[in-house]
Design a protein around this motif. Structure first.
Motif, PDB file in Angstrom:
ATOM      1  N   ILE A   1       0.883  -1.261   0.038  1.00 38.66           N
ATOM      2  CA  ILE A   1      -0.076  -0.096   0.168  1.00 38.66           C
ATOM      3  C   ILE A   1       0.899   1.276  -0.068  1.00 38.66           C
TER       4      ILE A   1
ATOM      5  N   PHE B   1       3.789   1.580  -1.411  1.00 38.41           N
ATOM      6  CA  PHE B   1       4.013   1.871  -2.783  1.00 38.41           C
ATOM      7  C   PHE B   1       2.912   2.328  -3.521  1.00 38.41           C
ATOM      8  N   SER B   2       1.891   1.886  -3.680  1.00 35.19           N
ATOM      9  CA  SER B   2       0.745   2.453  -4.477  1.00 35.19           C
ATOM     10  C   SER B   2       0.403   3.918  -4.031  1.00 35.19           C
TER      11      SER B   2
ATOM     12  N   ALA C   1       2.872   6.216  -5.326  1.00 37.92           N
ATOM     13  CA  ALA C   1       2.710   6.345  -6.682  1.00 37.92           C
ATOM     14  C   ALA C   1       1.350   7.134  -6.991  1.00 37.92           C
ATOM     15  N   TYR C   2       0.523   7.063  -6.526  1.00 34.89           N
ATOM     16  CA  TYR C   2      -0.829   7.693  -6.836  1.00 34.89           C
ATOM     17  C   TYR C   2      -0.487   9.098  -6.501  1.00 34.89           C
TER      18      TYR C   2
ATOM     19  N   VAL D   1       1.349  10.819  -8.818  1.00 39.52           N
ATOM     20  CA  VAL D   1       0.955  11.012 -10.269  1.00 39.52           C
ATOM     21  C   VAL D   1      -0.122  11.900 -10.237  1.00 39.52           C
ATOM     22  N   TYR D   2      -0.876  11.983  -8.869  1.00 42.71           N
ATOM     23  CA  TYR D   2      -2.133  12.990  -8.919  1.00 42.71           C
ATOM     24  C   TYR D   2      -1.630  14.367  -8.735  1.00 42.71           C
TER      25      TYR D   2
END
Lengths: 332, 454
Positions: free
Chosen positions: B404, B406-407, B410-411, B414-415
């Protein structure tokens, strides 16, 4: 095998399969065009994007429908499938985010930034395709752990993008002319062996990875009655390759390669469905164990029966509006 | 950090980012339909220019909304698998209807709306624009229906911990749904109103004037001025409805710990969960009782009646104040703006620089108010996922925290980047519209992508 059990989960399994097949074929071509983008010249890049511009968004919706149906019809499997695939799903989503916005940003920014968004579009398409292949691979093996399963997932992670490349190239043959069309034919010829190799290796590896699948395919007399599936797939693939050599593929027969590859995908999907049924998670959970209550399924089935023909209707309408060669995209 | 907290942070991040874009597209689709219709009726170039410029804004907002919405459908499974296992019979079909009735409709006709200009007749094009507008509104309908059902669940029965449907009609039109839907649609209208006014003011500020600038600015201000009183009224009704069904949420919004009559309306306070009281409270005696029950002597139930069952107080309390404060500012600016314009015979060229600055500062005020409002409603229903029945903590996935982290990272990256790029590109589009105006006087054709890219 169905016997006393409700037919509803079977219907939804078919609908989900249909949604995912349509997804793979339609978003497959636009992901493929995205992966081919770096190989086009500056001007061709705009044409290539224009060839998928009006469609990509609706194409991607089929993925949402596929996952949506998993969630609606098989909620107990939905959680297991998606938590097992946590990382590839995240990576795929980031890829889709990247390419989805790159599509829109690349035309609205300074020329020097456009290159970067082109690269993002390519990278997003590639990442999403590879991640989807990986997901398919680990799904077929029922999320088992071990080097052989990892190797299998890896194999499909490369095979699925090959199929997308082929679809993308065939789509460009339909939508482009002159030099770009020549190139698209070359790309298709180049993607073809990759695709064939991918399908071949998967066909060998799937029964090796799963005893259930092996049992099912190599049992007599089923083996004989199933034989048409691989034979038809091979025939379709060869026909597509032969047509690529014909000069008529530029004009009269330009739709044929795409159609044939789509049919080959359909055959592969049949094979896959036969391997997996009646499991929603291979060897672990059947569609009846995972299904929603019948009342809920009936409620959404009514909706599907009414809306799906409409969706298909206006999807066809929208493809017809943009029929013919891809033109400069004009907002307005 | 534990997986539950991380899963929550990730879902909150995704939802917060995602909601920014539907908030724009829901109302902007109808505004575009209006622009298009005005152009057909009047053949006044300004309306067409306005349509074309804001179609680009729509396309970009829609694209980000779609791509950030797809993770939502996956995260039901990845982050909250327990939710679908237990409430799948109800949540599944509602989400399914969204896909079937809304997603395909908007995605398919969007292609025609954006790029079909030269390929279909004007009538078909107007029809496509209308379908996109209807699609986005349908989408809001289903999502808010599900969200409202989770806040005010009815029409179900529970067998072995699993929810079963008793009455679809009651589920879809659950008690808080009409208020939530109206509140959200109006929020979208206000967001778009201020977005249009703000960006038109930015054009004027940078001495960019197109035939569309005045029309957009006036339309934006009028939309905001018309909707804000309605929004305040609907917000009040929504509050009363919440008081009836989720009194602990309202107690947190008002910072009321003890059940009391003549509950004060707190203007400022620092809710303290340790002492279970407010520090530095300044309030109007009886104000909360008056607003909530329209009677200053009415009794309001305090948070202490819901120990262990009420949301964290400070974020709800502050979120509510930010939302209401922004709303009041919207009232002031939009009515002031209309009055201002009227005094100057509707000539935008006469607007003082100070007023342009105010409008520019308010460009994204709709986002602020909407986010604050959603935090109130979503944090306000904690610790429950389905009010009074299913706790959020019991529904989280058993995911390794590392995944989690990691994600989430990443989110987040990006966001953050996309938000920056979105605003930058919008500002560029506004200035670009002016350049086009001066260089293309005698060629009022449509703008093609290749022109914009240069």
């Amino acid at each position: 095998m169905i016997g006393e059990q409700s037919i509803l989960p079977v219907i939804f399994m078919c609908l989900m399969g249909l949604a995912l097949l349509v997804y793979v074929t339609l978003d497959g071509f636009d992901l493929g065009v995205g992966m081919l983008l770096p190989f086009g010249s500056e001007q061709e890049k705009d044409r290539m994007v224009a060839a998928i511009g009006p469609f990509w968004d609706a194409n991607e919706t089929w993925l949402v429908l596929g996952v949506g149906l998993l969630l609606i019809a098989f909620p107990k499997a939905h959680g297991i499938v998606l938590t097992s695939l946590y990382l590839p799903v995240t990576i795929m989503l980031l890829g889709l985010v990247l390419r989805g916005v790159a599509f829109d940003f690349r035309v609205k920014v300074h020329a020097d930034n456009k290159q970067r968004w082109n690269r993002a579009f390519f990278a997003g398409s590639l990442i999403a395709s590879v991640a989807q292949g990986w997901m398919l691979g680990s799904y077929i093996t029922g999320f088992q752990q071990g080097w052989i399963y990892t190797a299998f997932s890896l194999l499909i992670a490369l095979a699925l993008p090959a199929a997308y490349l082929m679809l993308g190239a065939c789509w460009l043959i339909i939508k482009s002319e002159n030099e770009l069309q020549q190139r698209a034919i070359r790309w298709a010829k180049w993607a073809w062996p990759l695709l064939v190799l991918g399908i071949f290796l998967i066909s060998i590896a799937t029964p090796l990875a799963s005893a259930t699948v092996a049992e099912r395919w190599f049992r007599m007399p089923e083996f004989l009655s199933l034989l048409p599936i691989p034979l038809m797939t091979i025939a379709t693939l060869i026909a597509a390759r032969v047509i690529l050599n014909s000069s008529r593929v530029k004009h009269k027969l330009r739709h044929l390669p795409f159609a044939l590859i789509a049919i080959a995908m359909l055959w592969s999907a049949f094979g896959l469905a036969y391997s997996i049924f009646p499991y929603v998670i291979m060897d672990q959970m059947t569609i009846w164990q995972a299904a929603s209550a019948d009342d809920s399924l009936v409620f959404i089935l009514w909706g599907t029966a009414i809306t799906l023909p409409m969706i298909i209707g206006y999807t066809i309408f929208s493809y017809r509006v943009f029929t013919g060669k891809a033109q400069e995209l004009q907002y307005g | 950090m534990d997986a539950l907290l991380l899963a929550r942070m990730q879902f909150a991040l995704n939802i917060s980012f995602h909601i920014l874009f539907p908030t724009i597209t829901i109302a902007l689709a109808w505004v575009l339909l209006y622009f298009r219709w005005r152009w057909i009726r009047s053949r006044d170039e300004g309306w067409l220019k306005a349509y074309k410029l804001w179609t680009k804004v729509f396309a970009l907002s829609f694209a980000i909304g779609v791509v950030s919405g797809i993770p939502m459908s996956f995260q039901f499974g990845t982050n909250w698998p327990g939710f679908m296992e237990r409430a799948g019979n109800i949540a599944g079909p509602l989400l399914g209807y969204e896909v079937l009735t809304a997603f395909f409709l908007e995605a398919s006709f969007l292609g025609i709306m954006l790029f079909g200009h030269n390929r279909v007749s004007e009538r078909v094009h107007l029809f496509a624009t209308a379908m996109v507008a209807i699609g986005t509104s349908f989408s809001a309908f289903w999502i808010l229906s599900l969200n409202s059902w989770m806040q005010t669940p009815v029409g179900y029965e529970i067998v072995n911990g699993e929810f079963f449907v008793k009455d679809w009609w009651a589920i879809i039109f659950n008690p808080s749904f009409p208020y939530r839907l109206a509140h959200m649609m109006l929020a979208s209208g206000l967001t778009v109103g201020f977005l249009m006014a703000g960006f038109s003011a930015y054009q004027l500020w940078r001495n960019v004037r197109t035939p569309a600038t005045g029309k957009t600015l006036r339309t934006g201000l009028f939309i905001a001025a018309m909707l804000i009183p309605v929004q305040i009224f609907v917000g009040d009704l929504h509050g009363l409805n919440t008081l009836k069904h989720q009194p602990q949420k309202v107690a947190a919004m008002e910072g009321i710990w003890q059940t009391q009559t003549q509950a004060p309306l707190l203007l400022f306070a620092w809710p303290n969960e340790q002492t279970r009281s407010n520090d530095w409270a300044i309030g109007i005696p009886g104000g909360a009782s008056f607003i909530l029950k329209h009677d200053i002597d009415a009794e309001i139930r305090g948070l202490n009646e819901f120990k262990g069952e009420h949301p964290p107080v400070a974020p709800v309390f502050w979120g509510f104040r930010i939302m209401v404060g922004t709303g009041l500012l919207m009232l002031l600016v939009s009515w002031g703006g209309v009055w201002f314009l009227k005094r100057r015979q509707w000539q935008i060229g006469e607007l003082p620089k100070l007023f342009l600055r105010v409008l520019m500062a308010m460009t994204f005020s709709g986002w602020l108010a909407t986010l604050a409002g959603w935090y109130v409603t979503e944090i306000g229903r904690q610790p429950y996922l389905i009010h009074g029945l299913v706790k959020t903590a019991d529904m989280a996935a058993n995911i390794v925290p590392g995944k989690i982290v990691f994600s989430l990272t990443a989110y987040g990256l990006v966001y953050g980047f996309l938000l920056f790029a979105y605003v930058t590109v919008l500002m560029r589009l506004m200035l670009k519209a002016g350049e086009r105006q001066s260089s293309e006087q005698d060629e009022p054709g449509s703008w093609s992508l290749s022109e914009v890219k240069s």
